[in-house]
Design a protein around this motif. Structure first.
Motif, PDB file in Angstrom:
ATOM      1  N   MET A 125       0.864  -1.178   0.000  1.00  0.00           N
ATOM      2  CA  MET A 125       0.000   0.000   0.000  1.00  0.00           C
ATOM      3  C   MET A 125       0.902   1.230   0.000  1.00  0.00           C
ATOM      4  SD  MET A 125      -2.898   1.167   2.740  1.00  0.00           S
ATOM      5  CE  MET A 125      -3.998  -0.135   2.259  1.00  0.00           C
ATOM      6  N   THR A 126       0.547   2.196  -0.782  1.00  0.00           N
ATOM      7  CA  THR A 126       1.342   3.412  -0.870  1.00  0.00           C
ATOM      8  C   THR A 126       0.929   4.408   0.211  1.00  0.00           C
ATOM      9  OG1 THR A 126      -0.210   4.500  -2.364  1.00  0.00           O
ATOM     10  CG2 THR A 126       1.520   3.127  -3.383  1.00  0.00           C
ATOM     11  N   LEU A 127       1.777   5.392   0.419  1.00  0.00           N
ATOM     12  CA  LEU A 127       1.447   6.448   1.369  1.00  0.00           C
ATOM     13  C   LEU A 127       0.163   7.159   0.937  1.00  0.00           C
ATOM     14  CD1 LEU A 127       2.165   8.087   3.863  1.00  0.00           C
ATOM     15  CD2 LEU A 127       3.635   9.503   2.426  1.00  0.00           C
ATOM     16  N   ARG A 128       0.028   7.372  -0.342  1.00  0.00           N
ATOM     17  CA  ARG A 128      -1.180   8.020  -0.854  1.00  0.00           C
ATOM     18  C   ARG A 128      -2.428   7.195  -0.534  1.00  0.00           C
ATOM     19  NH1 ARG A 128      -2.545   9.995  -7.039  1.00  0.00           N
ATOM     20  NH2 ARG A 128      -4.648  10.681  -6.548  1.00  0.00           N
ATOM     21  N   ALA A 129      -2.351   5.892  -0.733  1.00  0.00           N
ATOM     22  CA  ALA A 129      -3.490   5.021  -0.451  1.00  0.00           C
ATOM     23  C   ALA A 129      -3.848   5.056   1.033  1.00  0.00           C
ATOM     24  CB  ALA A 129      -3.189   3.592  -0.896  1.00  0.00           C
ATOM     25  N   MET A 130      -2.838   5.059   1.892  1.00  0.00           N
ATOM     26  CA  MET A 130      -3.109   5.147   3.330  1.00  0.00           C
ATOM     27  C   MET A 130      -3.756   6.477   3.690  1.00  0.00           C
ATOM     28  SD  MET A 130       0.104   3.331   5.235  1.00  0.00           S
ATOM     29  CE  MET A 130       1.431   3.489   4.050  1.00  0.00           C
ATOM     30  N   ARG A 131      -3.255   7.554   3.071  1.00  0.00           N
ATOM     31  CA  ARG A 131      -3.820   8.887   3.334  1.00  0.00           C
ATOM     32  C   ARG A 131      -5.269   8.959   2.866  1.00  0.00           C
ATOM     33  NH1 ARG A 131      -4.628  12.733  -0.049  1.00  0.00           N
ATOM     34  NH2 ARG A 131      -3.114  12.062  -1.598  1.00  0.00           N
ATOM     35  N   GLU A 132      -5.526   8.452   1.676  1.00  0.00           N
ATOM     36  CA  GLU A 132      -6.890   8.486   1.145  1.00  0.00           C
ATOM     37  C   GLU A 132      -7.822   7.597   1.958  1.00  0.00           C
ATOM     38  OE1 GLU A 132      -6.251   7.510  -2.973  1.00  0.00           O
ATOM     39  OE2 GLU A 132      -5.937   9.621  -3.506  1.00  0.00           O
ATOM     40  N   ARG A 133      -7.326   6.449   2.435  1.00  0.00           N
ATOM     41  CA  ARG A 133      -8.135   5.570   3.277  1.00  0.00           C
ATOM     42  C   ARG A 133      -8.519   6.267   4.581  1.00  0.00           C
ATOM     43  NH1 ARG A 133      -5.366   0.293   5.328  1.00  0.00           N
ATOM     44  NH2 ARG A 133      -4.559   1.814   6.781  1.00  0.00           N
ATOM     45  N   ALA A 134      -7.633   7.142   5.064  1.00  0.00           N
ATOM     46  CA  ALA A 134      -7.910   7.904   6.280  1.00  0.00           C
ATOM     47  C   ALA A 134      -8.811   9.106   5.998  1.00  0.00           C
ATOM     48  CB  ALA A 134      -6.608   8.374   6.913  1.00  0.00           C
ATOM     49  N   GLY A 135      -9.125   9.353   4.713  1.00  0.00           N
ATOM     50  CA  GLY A 135     -10.006  10.458   4.345  1.00  0.00           C
ATOM     51  C   GLY A 135      -9.348  11.818   4.451  1.00  0.00           C
ATOM     52  N   LEU A 136      -8.035  11.869   4.249  1.00  0.00           N
ATOM     53  CA  LEU A 136      -7.295  13.120   4.382  1.00  0.00           C
ATOM     54  C   LEU A 136      -6.740  13.580   3.043  1.00  0.00           C
ATOM     55  CD1 LEU A 136      -5.178  12.209   7.539  1.00  0.00           C
ATOM     56  CD2 LEU A 136      -7.209  13.659   7.481  1.00  0.00           C
ATOM     57  N   SER A 137      -6.724  14.876   2.838  1.00  0.00           N
ATOM     58  CA  SER A 137      -6.018  15.450   1.699  1.00  0.00           C
ATOM     59  C   SER A 137      -4.559  15.637   2.108  1.00  0.00           C
ATOM     60  CB  SER A 137      -6.618  16.808   1.306  1.00  0.00           C
ATOM     61  OG  SER A 137      -6.346  17.767   2.323  1.00  0.00           O
ATOM     62  N   GLN A 138      -3.694  15.951   1.150  1.00  0.00           N
ATOM     63  CA  GLN A 138      -2.304  16.230   1.499  1.00  0.00           C
ATOM     64  C   GLN A 138      -2.227  17.413   2.461  1.00  0.00           C
ATOM     65  OE1 GLN A 138      -0.201  16.758  -2.205  1.00  0.00           O
ATOM     66  NE2 GLN A 138       0.156  14.569  -2.433  1.00  0.00           N
ATOM     67  N   GLN A 139      -3.061  18.419   2.246  1.00  0.00           N
ATOM     68  CA  GLN A 139      -3.077  19.598   3.118  1.00  0.00           C
ATOM     69  C   GLN A 139      -3.525  19.220   4.530  1.00  0.00           C
ATOM     70  OE1 GLN A 139      -1.782  22.369   2.575  1.00  0.00           O
ATOM     71  NE2 GLN A 139      -1.617  22.533   0.365  1.00  0.00           N
ATOM     72  N   ASP A 140      -4.542  18.370   4.630  1.00  0.00           N
ATOM     73  CA  ASP A 140      -5.013  17.918   5.949  1.00  0.00           C
ATOM     74  C   ASP A 140      -3.905  17.184   6.695  1.00  0.00           C
ATOM     75  OD1 ASP A 140      -7.583  18.878   5.372  1.00  0.00           O
ATOM     76  OD2 ASP A 140      -8.281  16.915   4.666  1.00  0.00           O
ATOM     77  N   LEU A 141      -3.231  16.272   5.990  1.00  0.00           N
ATOM     78  CA  LEU A 141      -2.169  15.501   6.616  1.00  0.00           C
ATOM     79  C   LEU A 141      -1.017  16.416   7.027  1.00  0.00           C
ATOM     80  CD1 LEU A 141      -1.096  12.763   7.488  1.00  0.00           C
ATOM     81  CD2 LEU A 141      -0.274  12.413   5.152  1.00  0.00           C
ATOM     82  N   ARG A 142      -0.673  17.347   6.162  1.00  0.00           N
ATOM     83  CA  ARG A 142       0.393  18.305   6.461  1.00  0.00           C
ATOM     84  C   ARG A 142       0.076  19.069   7.740  1.00  0.00           C
ATOM     85  NH1 ARG A 142       1.270  23.551   5.994  1.00  0.00           N
ATOM     86  NH2 ARG A 142      -0.755  23.923   5.086  1.00  0.00           N
ATOM     87  N   ALA A 143      -1.153  19.530   7.870  1.00  0.00           N
ATOM     88  CA  ALA A 143      -1.559  20.288   9.052  1.00  0.00           C
ATOM     89  C   ALA A 143      -1.536  19.417  10.314  1.00  0.00           C
ATOM     90  CB  ALA A 143      -2.943  20.885   8.837  1.00  0.00           C
ATOM     91  N   LYS A 144      -2.017  18.178  10.202  1.00  0.00           N
ATOM     92  CA  LYS A 144      -2.043  17.282  11.364  1.00  0.00           C
ATOM     93  C   LYS A 144      -0.645  16.912  11.841  1.00  0.00           C
ATOM     94  CE  LYS A 144      -6.386  14.884  11.338  1.00  0.00           C
ATOM     95  NZ  LYS A 144      -6.830  13.701  12.012  1.00  0.00           N
TER      96      LYS A 144
END
Length: 74
Positions: A1-20
């Motif tokens: 699983m890619t980092l992108r897939a994990m991020r999308e599975r968590a329902g986060l955008s790149q901006q959301d993840l960056r902020a968190k």
């Protein structure tokens, strides 16, 4: 699983993840996610090179353990 897939599975955008995670660079997660692209862009970064403290914050933001994050990146 890619980092992108994990991020999308968590329902986060790149901006959301960056902020968190507390990363100031807008392109940081793009560069990590681009590592799995073909052809690989020159600015792509291997997600395995994340600092341990950053990886821990990323795993917490994604709702996975650090082991799950590392295993998922393989």
């Amino acid at each position: 699983m890619t980092l992108r897939a994990m991020r999308e599975r968590a329902g986060l955008s790149q901006q959301d993840l960056r902020a968190k995670v507390g990363i100031n660079s807008i392109s940081y997660f793009w560069a990590l996610e681009a590592w799995d692209s073909t052809p690989r862009p020159k600015r792509a970064r291997d997600p395995h090179t994340m600092r341990l403290d950053t990886a821990k914050r990323v795993s917490e933001a994604l709702g996975v353990s650090l082991d799950e994050l590392w295993d998922g990146l393989d």
